[in-house]
Design an enzyme around this catalytic site. Structure first.
Site, PDB file in Angstrom:
ATOM      1  N   TRP A 102       0.822  -1.201   0.000  1.00 24.56           N
ATOM      2  CA  TRP A 102       0.000   0.000   0.000  1.00 24.56           C
ATOM      3  C   TRP A 102       0.857   1.252   0.000  1.00 24.56           C
ATOM      4  O   TRP A 102       0.586   2.210  -0.724  1.00 24.56           O
ATOM      5  CB  TRP A 102      -1.013  -0.026   1.153  1.00 24.56           C
ATOM      6  CG  TRP A 102      -2.029  -1.096   0.884  1.00 24.56           C
ATOM      7  CD1 TRP A 102      -2.152  -2.293   1.518  1.00 24.56           C
ATOM      8  CD2 TRP A 102      -3.027  -1.090  -0.155  1.00 24.56           C
ATOM      9  NE1 TRP A 102      -3.162  -3.028   0.941  1.00 24.56           N
ATOM     10  CE2 TRP A 102      -3.717  -2.329  -0.075  1.00 24.56           C
ATOM     11  CE3 TRP A 102      -3.391  -0.193  -1.145  1.00 24.56           C
ATOM     12  CZ2 TRP A 102      -4.757  -2.660  -0.952  1.00 24.56           C
ATOM     13  CZ3 TRP A 102      -4.435  -0.513  -2.018  1.00 24.56           C
ATOM     14  CH2 TRP A 102      -5.109  -1.736  -1.915  1.00 24.56           C
ATOM     15  N   ASP A 171      -2.299   6.843   5.892  1.00 23.13           N
ATOM     16  CA  ASP A 171      -3.332   5.967   5.339  1.00 23.13           C
ATOM     17  C   ASP A 171      -3.798   5.032   6.448  1.00 23.13           C
ATOM     18  O   ASP A 171      -3.178   4.010   6.718  1.00 23.13           O
ATOM     19  CB  ASP A 171      -2.751   5.160   4.175  1.00 23.13           C
ATOM     20  CG  ASP A 171      -3.744   4.141   3.625  1.00 23.13           C
ATOM     21  OD1 ASP A 171      -4.879   4.033   4.163  1.00 23.13           O
ATOM     22  OD2 ASP A 171      -3.387   3.437   2.660  1.00 23.13           O
ATOM     23  N   LYS A 195     -13.108  -1.463   5.959  1.00 22.53           N
ATOM     24  CA  LYS A 195     -12.479  -2.303   6.959  1.00 22.53           C
ATOM     25  C   LYS A 195     -13.062  -2.010   8.352  1.00 22.53           C
ATOM     26  O   LYS A 195     -13.682  -2.864   8.955  1.00 22.53           O
ATOM     27  CB  LYS A 195     -10.971  -2.117   6.920  1.00 22.53           C
ATOM     28  CG  LYS A 195     -10.403  -2.571   5.568  1.00 22.53           C
ATOM     29  CD  LYS A 195      -9.073  -1.954   5.244  1.00 22.53           C
ATOM     30  CE  LYS A 195      -8.698  -2.140   3.778  1.00 22.53           C
ATOM     31  NZ  LYS A 195      -8.635  -3.515   3.298  1.00 22.53           N
TER      32      LYS A 195
END
Lengths: 359, 359
Positions: A102, A171, A195
């Site tokens: 990521w 993030d 999530k």
């Protein structure tokens, strides 16, 4: 019958939230239509939107000089939005920590619009740890400093918050709302909802107001934080159902005791699984102890030829979505807020039994 | 109890679609979790995504040399994406028809990235008609030609498809799937879902393959049609629930007889309302007859002081969301595919009664 769901995302949602959404799906608030079927500018939906923001502010103790944005395009959309919103303030240089897939995606996108200084990387040991602060030197005059507090795929979580000169950008897709964080240490926090917040299709951004004037002049309208902030995230039609459902999750979180309770629970759940992995002679964690994620727990079997058997049996036992990310293989159990302790207990019991039979 | 919902968007959804979603919201396909709680890369969701695409291809008779994209950011996101995806092929000039608020937003965003030639505008008569083809002259070497087949706010619909040299780009947000269209005449068709497709938070793009190589080099990843096409619209996590629900709407449309049946119904519904408006001495349509929308029917009362009374009484009569757009006032009835004939019958009956009592 509902089963235990360890999916990394889109992930398990709290059952009471789904039950409420189900109950009112065709007739919401006695209006005679669904929450999906009303204007985002109606008083009824505006109230939903405002309450969701206020509840998120309460849960995260977001200071008044931060704007809360409900965005489309996911965290990946923000990989583009971040340089576009921050490279117009005088510096087109940014620091990034590289901790896995990521972080890498964020880096690659930022590189297209300015100079990226990868201040630290854990690539040397297959992204199995979070670099420590003594490992890096910040750039002079960076527009911002970006890191990924939790790598969903690698299962690596920073045990600390970087203390840096430039605005800190994080993030938080897979850790938001799982513990108290000092928002005032950050310039911009973002998270895809799927999530710990709600369904996929909505993302949350939390931005310090003074950063709203640093956009590149050509920024596409749909990426602009400033326009989103000025329009209360309704410059165009927002994903209303996802916003509504996220709001229900925030209410549920408050009723559970907020992020303090979630922090305690996440430690309990992850510790239970890591303790088992460390005791086991068959299962193991590939992640350095200090950097182990409370949210995503990758693990491997001593004999990879048993992977398929493990997945088959675990699914039959009502333990869903334990397959590791296609890029790394092995297994992964994601333990987000909506995954109850009982799910982890059942998983550990199943793994102990599996080890006894096959180990 | 479900009421008749004339909302312009997010708009009414077919009741059987909502009923199915409700029934399986907590346990989808017997998996033990919601469709919102599975990975977008799971075989179960991939099947949903593929079927939705195939059903849309069937419904619209989309030729094989077109890619179907499921996008985030709505039609407004595409106002940016269009110039970014098409101004890199040699020409940074585009033709636009200006027919009202939505066309104007598209124009303003394109102007930031190249030269916009407004070939025709209906501003002279308050955007109450669609300009005819003899009104404009195309640019030489335009990258594309953009128009808005239906202005949701003004209630103006083009009774024809422009026949132009450059790739034709159309914002079909409020007319898609309401009649057969010759897709092969278009370069790019786009539509926010929240009118005729599904819930807000997803948009459909239909792009001719040869146009995928014309993007500006700096295009943000999240706006790139090419990347979306190569990743089957899963470069990042898509809005899975909105995609699933759109797929259910496509199935419902097929069962209803497809776009041919919808075309017939939309004519019947809109004609019923326009006939009443034209007979009425109290209500009237501000739109030129030839350009009246089948989807959005704005109308005004002879005495604007009765507007509030009309809204109050209509809501009490179970007729929801008839208020006109905040920018134009008056009333508006949106008659998308999911609005049944009975709704329009009830509306006309109510209006006739209102006129008798107050007119």
């Amino acid at each position: 019958m509902r089963k235990f769901n360890f999916c990394a995302g889109p992930a398990a949602l709290p059952e009471p939230v789904l039950a409420q959404a189900q109950q009112e799906l065709l007739d919401w608030q006695g209006l005679g239509c669904s929450v999906m079927e009303v204007s985002h500018r109606s008083p009824e939906f505006t109230a939903v939107a405002e309450r969701a923001e206020q509840d998120l502010r309460d849960l995260m103790a977001i200071p008044d000089n931060y704007k809360v944005l409900f965005l489309q395009g996911g965290a990946t959309g923000q990989f583009s939005a971040i340089p576009w919103n921050l490279f117009g303030g005088g510096s087109k240089k940014a620091d990034y920590i590289h901790t896995g897939q990521w972080a890498n995606k964020a880096i690659n996108e930022a590189r297209r619009y300015g100079e990226v200084n990868v201040v630290a990387s854990s690539e040397d040991r297959n992204f199995s740890y979070a670099p420590t602060a003594d490992a890096w030197r910040e750039s002079d005059n960076a527009a911002y400093f970006h890191y990924t507090p939790n790598e969903t795929i690698g299962g690596v979580e920073f045990p600390y918050i970087p203390d840096v000169q430039s605005p800190l950008v994080a993030d938080m897709s897979s850790t938001i709302l799982s513990q108290p964080i000092p928002v005032e240490k950050f310039g911009f926090i973002y998270a895809g909802a799927q999530k710990n917040i709600g369904p996929s299709g909505i993302a949350v951004g939390i931005v310090r107001e003074d950063l709203l004037d640093r956009a590149l002049p050509d920024i596409p309208r749909s990426l602009s934080w400033k326009i989103a902030a000025e329009a209360q995230s309704m410059d165009n039609t927002p994903p209303t159902f996802a916003w509504y459902l996220s709001g229900l999750v925030f209410q549920w979180l408050k009723a559970q005791g907020g992020v303090e309770a979630m922090a305690e629970l996440s430690l309990k759940k992850s510790q239970m699984l890591y303790d088992f992995l460390d005791r086991s002679g068959f299962f193991s964690s590939p992640v350095q102890k200090e950097s182990r994620s409370r949210m995503n727990v990758p693990f491997v079997l001593a004999d990879a030829r048993l992977d398929q058997q493990f997945l088959k049996e675990s699914e039959e036992a009502g333990l869903l979505n334990l397959k590791g990310h296609r890029s790394v293989g092995g297994m992964r159990a994601s333990l987000y807020n909506a995954v109850p302790v009982e799910a982890v207990e059942a998983l550990v019991a199943f793994m102990a039994d599996f080890e006894q039979r096959h180990g």
